[in-house]
Design a protein around this motif. Structure first.
Motif, PDB file in Angstrom:
ATOM      1  N   VAL A  93       0.863  -1.183   0.000  1.00  0.00           N
ATOM      2  CA  VAL A  93       0.000   0.000   0.000  1.00  0.00           C
ATOM      3  C   VAL A  93       0.903   1.238   0.000  1.00  0.00           C
ATOM      4  O   VAL A  93       1.753   1.383   0.891  1.00  0.00           O
ATOM      5  CB  VAL A  93      -0.928   0.028   1.226  1.00  0.00           C
ATOM      6  CG1 VAL A  93      -1.836   1.252   1.185  1.00  0.00           C
ATOM      7  CG2 VAL A  93      -1.751  -1.252   1.315  1.00  0.00           C
ATOM      8  N   SER A 135      -3.089   4.423  -2.322  1.00  0.00           N
ATOM      9  CA  SER A 135      -3.922   5.043  -1.293  1.00  0.00           C
ATOM     10  C   SER A 135      -3.945   6.542  -1.507  1.00  0.00           C
ATOM     11  O   SER A 135      -2.939   7.219  -1.357  1.00  0.00           O
ATOM     12  CB  SER A 135      -3.382   4.718   0.109  1.00  0.00           C
ATOM     13  OG  SER A 135      -4.139   5.352   1.105  1.00  0.00           O
ATOM     14  N   PRO A 139      -8.978   5.282  -2.904  1.00  0.00           N
ATOM     15  CA  PRO A 139      -8.073   4.127  -2.917  1.00  0.00           C
ATOM     16  C   PRO A 139      -8.517   3.108  -3.968  1.00  0.00           C
ATOM     17  O   PRO A 139      -9.718   2.847  -4.135  1.00  0.00           O
ATOM     18  CB  PRO A 139      -8.203   3.558  -1.497  1.00  0.00           C
ATOM     19  CG  PRO A 139      -8.781   4.671  -0.686  1.00  0.00           C
ATOM     20  CD  PRO A 139      -9.645   5.456  -1.605  1.00  0.00           C
ATOM     21  N   THR A 171      -9.029   3.242   2.479  1.00  0.00           N
ATOM     22  CA  THR A 171      -7.956   2.289   2.221  1.00  0.00           C
ATOM     23  C   THR A 171      -8.039   1.107   3.177  1.00  0.00           C
ATOM     24  O   THR A 171      -7.833  -0.047   2.778  1.00  0.00           O
ATOM     25  CB  THR A 171      -6.592   2.987   2.350  1.00  0.00           C
ATOM     26  OG1 THR A 171      -6.555   4.126   1.491  1.00  0.00           O
ATOM     27  CG2 THR A 171      -5.466   2.040   1.971  1.00  0.00           C
TER      28      THR A 171
END
Length: 714
Positions: A93, A135, A139, A171
């Motif tokens: 991420v 993100s 997202p 996210t």
């Protein structure tokens, strides 16, 4: 062992230099002594004619070489990888929001995060599956369960940061949904926020069947936060005086850093310098600046912070000054004093009234062409009438063909081909739905009616009012026309005597009036927010010209009700191409600094912006401050969407709360470590050697000083 910065090994070039210095023959000085008996062994060196001597054992030389080697390792930031590699899939991420463009980590937080993410992928096994998530404001998954390291690395390198605020909650929800399918996946989050503790507390742990024993080990959070100073203009709004026409502007300066700061701020009007002020802002707080005497003919305001910081993009904010424009409204009714009184109270409206004489069965074009409209101007002024209106209000009648040049409000309409009547309800109570028409109205929004028609909600409609039996009012787009339908006659209800009646009617009119240039009169929005559009029904094509010059077609298809491509700050232009010309209107997108950096202090789990934590006293102070400056002024422009002038504070904690534990800009990073200090962890434990090497180097330097001071030799 992994070297984070291999170029640090260049320091090893100093080792041969040290050795050469010890090979050089030392020059002897003459001294008078009593005997040469003990100096016979030294004569061999004196007789050598070359400048070199045989390398001898020297404790100082060994210590110096060892110190240089340790220094090279420290500069390379080595990490010792221990333990076996775990057989897990990998989720990456990466925060792509505004704050990641800060330069307190070189070249930027975002570039450093991408570089480390690439290294993580390179260190993984060949049979790993990768999931990559960007993100940001929205997202989204870029790659899912991809077993191609080169493809993943290329996708990471191609990532671009935008100017929006990170939606941490969104996210986390996305990560949760992926963990439900694969609870053993290893999550690696690259960002500059509060770190793994808060995020882990929001992650649900599944075993694939809703349980919590699926082997989830938590998140590896890599924080990129150099604790740099950041100052931002979080608000720019204005009001125009009715008496003099002059403009008073308000700008709010936020200090998103751990130290108090003195900032120089400048205001520009239509591109020209207007005034400058100096303001001291405490750490984690904000201060308001008022600018008075701005010419009423100004079209553009721009405020700048001239003090340098780690993020330049939020040092500037702009606002479009909307000039008042007269809108023409046609009220078609036998007589409705309630509507006429409300319409007369609304500024910048030119209201005309006509009676629907012999209008039944005719199309709108025939109705207007045959002259069977008895035109009466409520202001007793028909001069200059051209038959084109911005809004049509029909009371008890609806033409078969809708007018092509305006939106429509209709009360108590007859049966027609646009929507179906499902029944009629008598002596009933009608109450509001969750429609935006009633947003902010307190109390029970309901009223009694002797009778009302009920409707089958068309596929294009949104409910506005209802009773216990069905839908009594709705709105939506029919082609390019927006229509709002109320199934009752106002004279048969007690709605006109309710205190909120003028508010509802005024909002309905404002909602359906085409915006100036196609945009509802909001002087600026924040990056990532949608721009509410009110497109002229006569528009054939609608474009948005972005700050980079690219032109984006947003209609057709119609209706075009909002534009959500505001991912970068700057000046946008909305273009409406009509049959007889083009209408252009600028709007400005500013940096959402208050929202972006607020998460650093409210924490990702709170889901609130800093402004949610402001107390009511601050809001009152702000409104009173503007009222004292302008007793006769009316607000002609608002700030970014969702931010009204009275909904913000004059002085509050916009950047850091007292209870904050971490932060994107001014708080501590996740367990107090930046990315450079965190263990370089992929799937097994890694030991950070940097601090250990520094302590050993310090010990060697102390030992070297001791050897030199006391003349100890080997």
């Amino acid at each position: 062992m992994i070297l984070r910065y291999p170029w640090g090994l260049l320091a090893l070039l100093a080792i041969p230099v040290i050795i050469v210095l010890y090979l050089l023959k030392q020059k002897n000085e003459e001294h008078v002594i009593s005997s040469l008996y003990l100096w016979q062994n030294a004569l061999q060196d004196i007789e050598v004619s070359t400048p070199w001597q045989k390398l001898k054992k020297n404790l100082l030389m060994f210590l110096q070489v060892f110190a240089v080697a340790l220094l090279a390792l420290v500069l390379s930031e080595p990490f010792l990888k221990t333990g076996r590699q775990l057989d897990k899939d990998v989720m990456i991420v990466i925060d792509c929001s505004l704050s990641m463009q800060a330069s307190d980590i070189k070249p930027s937080r975002f570039e450093a995060a991408k570089e480390d993410a690439v290294k993580l992928v390179e260190s993984c096994g060949v049979n790993m599956n990768f999931t990559l998530i960007a993100s940001g404001n929205t997202p989204h998954v870029l790659l899912h369960q991809v077993n191609d390291k080169d493809k993943v690395i290329l996708e990471i390198k191609n990532l671009q940061a935008d100017d929006t605020a990170e939606d941490i909650e969104g996210t986390i929800e996305l990560v949760n949904s992926l963990l439900y399918d694969n609870p053993a996946i290893q999550v690696n989050w690259f960002g500059d926020g509060t770190g793994a503790n808060e995020i882990n507390s929001r992650i649900d742990v599944f075993d694939g069947h809703g349980g919590n024993d699926g082997g989830f080990q938590g998140i590896n959070y890599y924080s990129y936060n150099g604790q740099g100073a950041n100052y931002a203009i979080t608000l720019l709004s204005y009001r125009k005086r009715q008496d003099s026409g002059e403009i008073t502007a308000l700008s709010r300066i936020g200090n998103f850093s751990p130290r108090d700061a003195e900032n120089d701020v400048s205001l520009y009007v239509d591109g020209d310098f207007f005034d400058a002020k100096r303001v001291t802002v405490k750490a984690g707080e904000s201060e308001n600046l008022y600018w008075t005497g701005i010419p009423g003919l100004a079209a553009n305001l721009q405020c700048r912070i001239d003090t340098a910081d780690m993020l330049e993009k939020d040092n500037e904010a702009g606002a479009i000054v909307f000039a008042g424009s007269i809108r023409k409204v046609l009220l078609v009714t036998e007589r409705n004093i309630y509507l006429e009184k409300v319409l007369k109270l609304m500024p910048d409206l030119e209201v005309y009234r006509t009676t629907p004489v012999a209008a039944g069965g005719l199309s709108f074009k025939d109705w207007r062409r045959t002259g069977k409209m008895s035109l009466e101007n409520s202001e007793e002024n028909t001069e200059g009438f051209d038959g084109n209106y911005d809004l049509y209000i029909f009371d008890g009648v609806l033409p078969e063909e809708l007018p092509p040049d305006g939106h429509i409000i209709v009360f108590n309409p007859p049966e027609n081909r646009l929507f179906s009547i499902s029944g009629r309800s008598e002596y009933t109570e009608i109450f509001a739905t969750g429609h935006e028409l009633f947003e902010g109205l307190k109390g029970d929004i309901s009223f009694g009616a002797m009778q009302t028609y009920l409707y089958e909600l068309p596929r294009w409609g949104n409910p506005v009012m209802k009773n216990s039996e069905g839908i009594a009012a709705f709105e939506g787009y029919v082609g390019k026309n927006r229509i709002m339908v109320f199934g009752f006659d106002l004279h048969e209800t007690n709605l006109p005597v309710q205190p909120y009646f003028p508010v509802i009617i005024a909002r309905a009119v404002q909602e359906l009036l085409p915006g100036q240039g196609g945009i509802k009169e909001v002087s600026s929005v924040y990056a990532g927010d949608a721009v509410e559009l009110a497109i002229n029904p006569g528009a054939e094509e609608v474009f948005v010209v972005r700050p980079d010059g690219n032109r984006e077609l947003i209609a057709p298809p119609f209706p075009a009700t909002r534009y959500d491509g505001t991912s970068h700050i700057g000046v946008y232009v909305l273009e409406q191409r009509l049959e007889n010309g083009t209408i252009r209107q600028e709007f400005i997108v500013n940096a959402p600094s208050e929202r972006e950096f607020a998460f650093a202090y409210a924490g990702p789990g709170s889901g609130k912006q800093v402004t949610d934590n402001m107390d009511s006293k601050d809001e009152i102070d702000y409104e009173n401050g503007m009222s004292n400056l302008n007793n006769n002024e009316t607000e002609t422009g608002e700030t970014a969407k969702g931010e009204t002038a009275t909904g913000e504070t004059a002085k509050g904690e916009t950047a850091a709360g007292e209870t904050a534990e971490g932060g994107k800009a001014a708080g501590e990073t996740a367990p107090g470590k930046t990315a450079a200090e965190q263990p370089w962890n992929t799937f097994s434990a890694l030991l950070d050697l940097k601090m250990l090497l520094l302590w050993i180097l310090l010990a060697i330097l102390v030992l070297e000083w001791w050897v030199y001071a006391y003349g100890i030799a080997v």
